[in-house]
Design a protein around this motif. Structure first.
Motif, short mmCIF file in Angstrom:
data_model
loop_
_atom_site.label_atom_id
_atom_site.label_comp_id
_atom_site.label_asym_id
_atom_site.label_seq_id
_atom_site.Cartn_x
_atom_site.Cartn_y
_atom_site.Cartn_z
N HIS A 263 -52.83 17.94 -95.44
CA HIS A 263 -54.27 17.91 -95.21
C HIS A 263 -54.69 16.57 -94.61
O HIS A 263 -55.52 16.51 -93.69
CB HIS A 263 -55.02 18.14 -96.52
CG HIS A 263 -55.31 19.58 -96.80
ND1 HIS A 263 -56.09 20.34 -95.95
CD2 HIS A 263 -54.94 20.39 -97.81
CE1 HIS A 263 -56.18 21.57 -96.44
NE2 HIS A 263 -55.49 21.62 -97.56
N GLN B 187 -54.74 24.55 -90.14
CA GLN B 187 -55.82 25.09 -90.96
C GLN B 187 -55.59 26.57 -91.26
O GLN B 187 -55.83 27.04 -92.38
CB GLN B 187 -57.17 24.91 -90.25
CG GLN B 187 -57.69 23.50 -90.28
CD GLN B 187 -59.08 23.43 -89.66
OE1 GLN B 187 -59.36 24.08 -88.65
NE2 GLN B 187 -59.94 22.64 -90.25
N PHE C 202 -65.90 24.40 -102.33
CA PHE C 202 -64.84 23.73 -101.60
C PHE C 202 -64.05 24.69 -100.73
O PHE C 202 -63.61 24.35 -99.65
CB PHE C 202 -63.93 22.98 -102.57
CG PHE C 202 -64.66 21.89 -103.29
CD1 PHE C 202 -65.02 20.73 -102.62
CD2 PHE C 202 -65.01 22.02 -104.62
CE1 PHE C 202 -65.72 19.72 -103.27
CE2 PHE C 202 -65.71 21.02 -105.28
CZ PHE C 202 -66.07 19.87 -104.60
N GLU C 203 -63.88 25.91 -101.22
CA GLU C 203 -63.26 26.94 -100.38
C GLU C 203 -64.16 27.25 -99.19
O GLU C 203 -63.70 27.41 -98.06
CB GLU C 203 -63.01 28.21 -101.20
CG GLU C 203 -61.94 28.04 -102.26
CD GLU C 203 -61.80 29.27 -103.14
OE1 GLU C 203 -60.84 29.32 -103.93
OE2 GLU C 203 -62.65 30.18 -103.04
N LEU D 168 -66.31 25.23 -97.77
CA LEU D 168 -66.26 24.11 -96.83
C LEU D 168 -65.05 24.22 -95.92
O LEU D 168 -65.14 23.96 -94.71
CB LEU D 168 -66.22 22.78 -97.60
CG LEU D 168 -67.53 22.28 -98.19
CD1 LEU D 168 -67.28 21.04 -99.04
CD2 LEU D 168 -68.54 21.95 -97.08
N TYR D 169 -63.91 24.59 -96.49
CA TYR D 169 -62.70 24.69 -95.69
C TYR D 169 -62.84 25.79 -94.64
O TYR D 169 -62.47 25.61 -93.47
CB TYR D 169 -61.49 24.96 -96.58
CG TYR D 169 -60.19 24.83 -95.83
CD1 TYR D 169 -59.62 23.58 -95.61
CD2 TYR D 169 -59.55 25.95 -95.31
CE1 TYR D 169 -58.45 23.45 -94.91
CE2 TYR D 169 -58.38 25.83 -94.60
CZ TYR D 169 -57.83 24.58 -94.40
OH TYR D 169 -56.67 24.45 -93.68
N ILE E 100 -66.95 17.83 -92.18
CA ILE E 100 -66.72 18.89 -93.16
C ILE E 100 -65.28 18.86 -93.65
O ILE E 100 -65.00 18.99 -94.85
CB ILE E 100 -67.06 20.27 -92.55
CG1 ILE E 100 -68.54 20.34 -92.16
CG2 ILE E 100 -66.71 21.39 -93.54
CD1 ILE E 100 -69.50 20.17 -93.30
N MET E 101 -64.35 18.68 -92.71
CA MET E 101 -62.93 18.65 -93.07
C MET E 101 -62.62 17.47 -93.98
O MET E 101 -61.87 17.59 -94.96
CB MET E 101 -62.09 18.56 -91.79
CG MET E 101 -60.59 18.69 -92.02
SD MET E 101 -60.14 20.36 -92.52
CE MET E 101 -58.39 20.10 -92.90
N HIS F 29 -63.90 18.13 -97.52
CA HIS F 29 -63.02 19.04 -98.25
C HIS F 29 -61.72 18.35 -98.67
O HIS F 29 -61.27 18.48 -99.81
CB HIS F 29 -62.68 20.26 -97.39
CG HIS F 29 -61.71 21.20 -98.04
ND1 HIS F 29 -60.34 21.03 -97.92
CD2 HIS F 29 -61.89 22.29 -98.83
CE1 HIS F 29 -59.73 21.98 -98.61
NE2 HIS F 29 -60.64 22.75 -99.16
N THR F 30 -61.13 17.59 -97.78
CA THR F 30 -59.82 16.99 -98.05
C THR F 30 -59.87 15.95 -99.15
O THR F 30 -58.99 15.88 -100.00
CB THR F 30 -59.26 16.34 -96.76
OG1 THR F 30 -59.13 17.34 -95.76
CG2 THR F 30 -57.91 15.70 -97.02
N ALA G 227 -62.43 15.41 -101.44
CA ALA G 227 -63.28 15.67 -102.59
C ALA G 227 -62.42 15.73 -103.86
O ALA G 227 -61.52 16.56 -103.95
CB ALA G 227 -64.04 16.98 -102.40
N GLN H 299 -61.82 19.01 -106.70
CA GLN H 299 -60.97 20.18 -106.54
C GLN H 299 -59.59 19.98 -107.16
O GLN H 299 -58.78 20.90 -107.20
CB GLN H 299 -60.82 20.52 -105.06
CG GLN H 299 -60.19 19.40 -104.25
CD GLN H 299 -60.14 19.72 -102.78
OE1 GLN H 299 -59.73 20.81 -102.41
NE2 GLN H 299 -60.57 18.81 -101.94
#
Length: 277
Positions: free
Chosen positions: A10, A50, A70-71, A73-74, A107-108, A111-112, A114, A117
């Motif tokens: 990621h 991705q 979080f899902e 966002l990905y 956004i990526m 997610h990465t 955060a 999660q």
């Protein structure tokens, strides 16, 4: 869902995405088709990674992974990359492609890095620390580019003065000609501006996670955005208004003085100072 290897992949994806954004920025300003092609293929590789991760999550969860924030966002980042590739290939609207990728990168990155999660607090803290490291590194690299750009502009002004006063000699020859000095200064600004943009995106995310009560009108934060604005205006004046020569060099020297003020002075008055964190 996450293990250390997936996490590292990621992070690699984020780095490749950042390089792609930098190259799209070069193409956006200079209509450099080679940079556009490299950026496109890098982004295509990001999309492949991705997509593999998306399929991996589907296998792991047994459902389409969009039920948590979080899902979601990905999947949102995946959609933005997909749309960006389609626009770049079919419509060739560079303005939309560049700003879509800026949004997608943000956004990526969210997610990465955060931490919420991750089940392991140690892993979460490590990722936040790595986020800070990348933010600082990109900020320093952008400041490095601005510093070299300043040197070229300063040499431009010296050369300009020597030519105006007809001071012929070895110094005149060794400094290089005015057009090259202006070009190198401009190219370095093209590199510095998108790196600073990406650094600020990552820095804001880190501050949101680690300093929730931070004042966003803090001198360091405002100063950083002011630096970005000044150099962005410089690029605009160069590419859209045709500003060049001595006026552009003077603007660039003044812009770098603001960089120094932000780096050394604003940091002293800031309640949010990354070096002490």
């Amino acid at each position: 869902m996450f293990d250390i290897h997936v996490t590292r992949l990621h992070e690699l994806t984020v780095i490749l995405y950042a390089i792609s954004v930098l190259l799209y920025f070069v193409d956006f300003l200079q209509h450099n088709r080679k940079a556009n092609r490299i950026a496109f293929w890098l982004l295509a590789f990001v999309w492949v990674l991705q997509t593999v991760f998306l399929i991996y999550y589907m296998v792991q969860t047994g459902r389409f992974p969009v039920l948590t924030i979080f899902e979601g966002l990905y999947f949102y980042a995946w959609v933005l990359v997909t749309l960006s590739l389609a626009i770049n290939r079919l419509l060739r609207v560079d303005f939309i492609v560049f700003f879509t990728n800026i949004l997608g990168f943000g956004i990526m990155a969210i997610h990465t890095f955060a931490p919420m999660q991750f089940d392991s607090k140690i892993m979460a803290q490590q990722l936040v620390s790595e986020l800070l490291l990348i933010h600082i590194t990109m900020a320093i690299l952008s400041y490095g580019a601005f510093s070299l750009s300043f040197v070229f502009s300063l040499l431009y002004l010296i050369q300009y003065d020597l030519l105006k006063r007809k001071k012929w000699g070895t110094r005149l020859v060794r400094i290089s000609d005015l057009s090259k000095l202006e070009h190198f200064s401009y190219v370095l600004n093209i590199i510095g501006v998108p790196m600073l943009i990406l650094s600020l995106i990552l820095g804001m995310q880190w501050a949101f996670l680690k300093v929730p009560d931070m004042k966003w009108y803090d001198s360091k934060v405002v100063g950083s955005f002011f630096v970005l604005a000044i150099y962005s205006i410089s690029l605009y004046l160069k590419t859209r208004r045709g500003l060049s020569g001595k006026k552009l060099a003077l603007w660039n020297v003044a812009a770098f003085l603001i960089v120094l003020i932000n780096f050394f002075l604003f940091g002293q008055f800031s309640s949010f100072h990354i070096w002490n964190s």
